[in-house]
Design an enzyme around this catalytic site. Structure first.
Site, short mmCIF file in Angstrom:
data_model
loop_
_atom_site.label_atom_id
_atom_site.label_comp_id
_atom_site.label_asym_id
_atom_site.label_seq_id
_atom_site.Cartn_x
_atom_site.Cartn_y
_atom_site.Cartn_z
N HIS A 1 0.27 -0.95 0.48
CA HIS A 1 0.07 0.67 0.04
C HIS A 1 0.89 1.36 -0.03
O HIS A 1 2.11 1.21 0.03
CB HIS A 1 -1.37 0.05 1.49
CG HIS A 1 -0.54 0.06 2.50
ND1 HIS A 1 0.15 1.00 2.47
CD2 HIS A 1 -0.37 -0.95 3.27
CE1 HIS A 1 0.82 1.14 4.27
NE2 HIS A 1 0.76 -0.67 4.55
N CYS B 1 2.99 -4.33 6.78
CA CYS B 1 2.92 -4.63 5.94
C CYS B 1 4.27 -3.69 4.14
O CYS B 1 5.16 -3.38 4.91
CB CYS B 1 1.80 -3.40 4.94
SG CYS B 1 0.35 -3.98 5.34
#
Length: 472
Positions: free
Chosen positions: A373, A391
């Site tokens: 992301h 992440c």
């Protein structure tokens, strides 16, 4: 099984001189010229063990009922397609009662000297039934289950002791099942129709469990769930738990492949008194082969399309205590905006690690909340150090490009992170982390008489998310 075994019409089309076993069969001095005799049998009940045709000939089987059929030279090269439509064949055809339950195997063997050259079996819809011819050419049996309530045509080619080609055409109908439609075993296939990445896994969710303690039933079910592709690839099913199977090729799907998934369960006896029902087929396609590999130690992601590098992206991955999982993952979905909070992964509010952020261009790769992301707050660290909570973060521009480039099923791998390995099944599609031998060990085919799969209980948690929690 006994409740499914009933008498059924069995029609044999042979030459006019063909005779029944009780009539003018071959004499002790030798077989009739230009003919061979075949034993056609069905296993009824032999105390739970399979009774082979060799054992029948030796007088060792009490549960195999057989019919003697003569194949003649006039049947070779001119197959009788509809015995009732031709005068000569109609005069020669005779009707016998042969129990034809769908569960037992169809056995065809030579009753005397000769050689079987081919056996073909197909149903009324033109679908062929797979079978195996023994190496010595004296015996054939089906390797694919028959369906209940179905009409089959059998064509046999052989040679007599002198090498003369002979043949015969037979037809029979299996008994219909009395199982209610709602109680039949069906399979729901995934993904939905559409276009996916080269790492997409085919799933089959069963309406009723098939336990690992019944490997023969599992093997019958696997044979009935057929996956084909254009171009063709090598692939196999793997039992995730008693009600879930996954299918994957040995390596990733070829770019632009077309995949078809079809169930042949309808009418098949899977387990004792358990019949298959109709299941909806599936067709999907594969797009370009997109592979994204993140080297956490180098803080860099390399994206390849059909083997060619198209972009190299500076990234940051999980820091100490939040290391990004290592291994192969598959894109599960994309969300243009996600709210990510630390308390969803056990980080208490008020602590220095807590976060509550709107995150854009989020591509999900695990059910537990691992994404690729946009992370504009860590741009200075991207390409330099790992500062995330698990992440893979990148600039907004790179994240938007990645979001627009990948699709469900595309491959996203992480190396050199030091994190725990990606689980094969419990947290997304980690199936590709099993090597091919380990994958095949989860299939029941070829092991129907072996002990239950050793890893069946360990994989029982497998298929879906228990909760969806985002990391940063």
């Amino acid at each position: 099984m006994a409740g499914a075994v009933v008498g059924a019409v069995f029609v044999v089309a042979a030459a006019p001189q063909a005779a029944s076993r009780s009539g003018d069969g071959p004499q002790a001095g030798g077989a009739q010229a230009g003919s061979v005799e075949l034993l056609v049998g069905r296993v009824l009940d032999d105390g739970g063990r399979r009774c082979s045709m060799d054992a029948f000939r030796a007088g060792l089987c009490g549960g195999l009922e057989e019919q003697l059929v003569r194949a003649t030279a006039s049947g070779a090269g001119s197959v009788v397609r509809d015995p009732s439509s031709r005068g000569a064949a109609r005069a020669a055809a005779h009707t016998v009662v042969l129990p034809t339950d769908a569960a037992g195997p169809l056995e065809i063997a030579l009753a005397g000297p000769g050689l079987l050259t081919y056996v073909t079996v197909h149903d009324g819809h033109g679908r062929y039934v797979a079978g195996a011819l023994a190496a010595r050419g004296h015996h054939w049996s089906n390797t694919e289950p028959l369906r209940a309530g179905e009409t089959y045509t059998v064509r046999v080619g052989a040679q007599d002791a002198a090498g003369t080609p002979v043949g015969v055409t037979m037809a029979f109908r299996t008994a219909a099942t009395e199982t209610a439609t709602d109680d039949r075993l069906t399979a729901e296939f995934g993904p939905r129709p559409g276009t996916y990445g080269a790492g997409q896994i085919v799933t089959a969710s069963l309406s009723h469990p098939v336990p690992a303690t019944d490997p023969a039933a599992r093997a019958r079910l696997e044979r009935a769930l057929q996956v084909t592709s254009e171009p063709a690839v090598e692939g196999a099913w793997h039992w995730v738990d008693d009600s879930t199977l996954h299918y994957r090729p040995r390596t990733y799907w070829p770019a632009h492949a077309v995949v078809h998934v079809v169930s042949g369960l309808d009418g098949v006896e899977v387990g004792e008194r358990q019949y298959g029902g109709p299941s909806e087929s599936l067709r999907f396609t594969i797009g370009d082969r997109i592979e994204a590999v993140t080297d956490a130690a180098a803080h860099e992601m390399t994206v390849r399309r059909n083997g060619r590098t198209v972009r190299t992206i500076p990234v940051t991955t999980g820091k100490a205590g939040f290391l990004t999982r290592t291994g192969i993952k598959v894109v599960l979905g994309k969300e243009r905006k996600v709210r990510m909070r630390g308390d969803t992964v056990g980080i208490k509010r008020g602590t220095s690690e807590f976060y509550d952020l709107p995150v854009f261009y989020a591509t999900r790769v695990t059910w537990s909340g691992e994404y690729v992301h946009a992370a504009p707050w860590s741009v200075d660290a991207q390409g330099e150090e790992n500062v995330s909570h698990g992440c893979t973060g990148m600039s907004t521009a790179d994240a938007a490009w990645f979001f627009d480039t990948v699709r469900e099923g595309d491959v996203v791998s992480v190396v050199n992170s030091g994190g725990e390995p990606m689980a094969p099944f419990a947290n997304g599609f980690g199936d590709w982390n099993l090597d091919w031998d380990a994958w095949l060990a989860g299939s029941a085919l070829g092991a129907a008489t072996d002990a239950p799969l050793a890893n069946a209980s360990a994989l029982a948690s497998a298929h879906g998310p228990s909760r969806l929690v985002p990391l940063t």
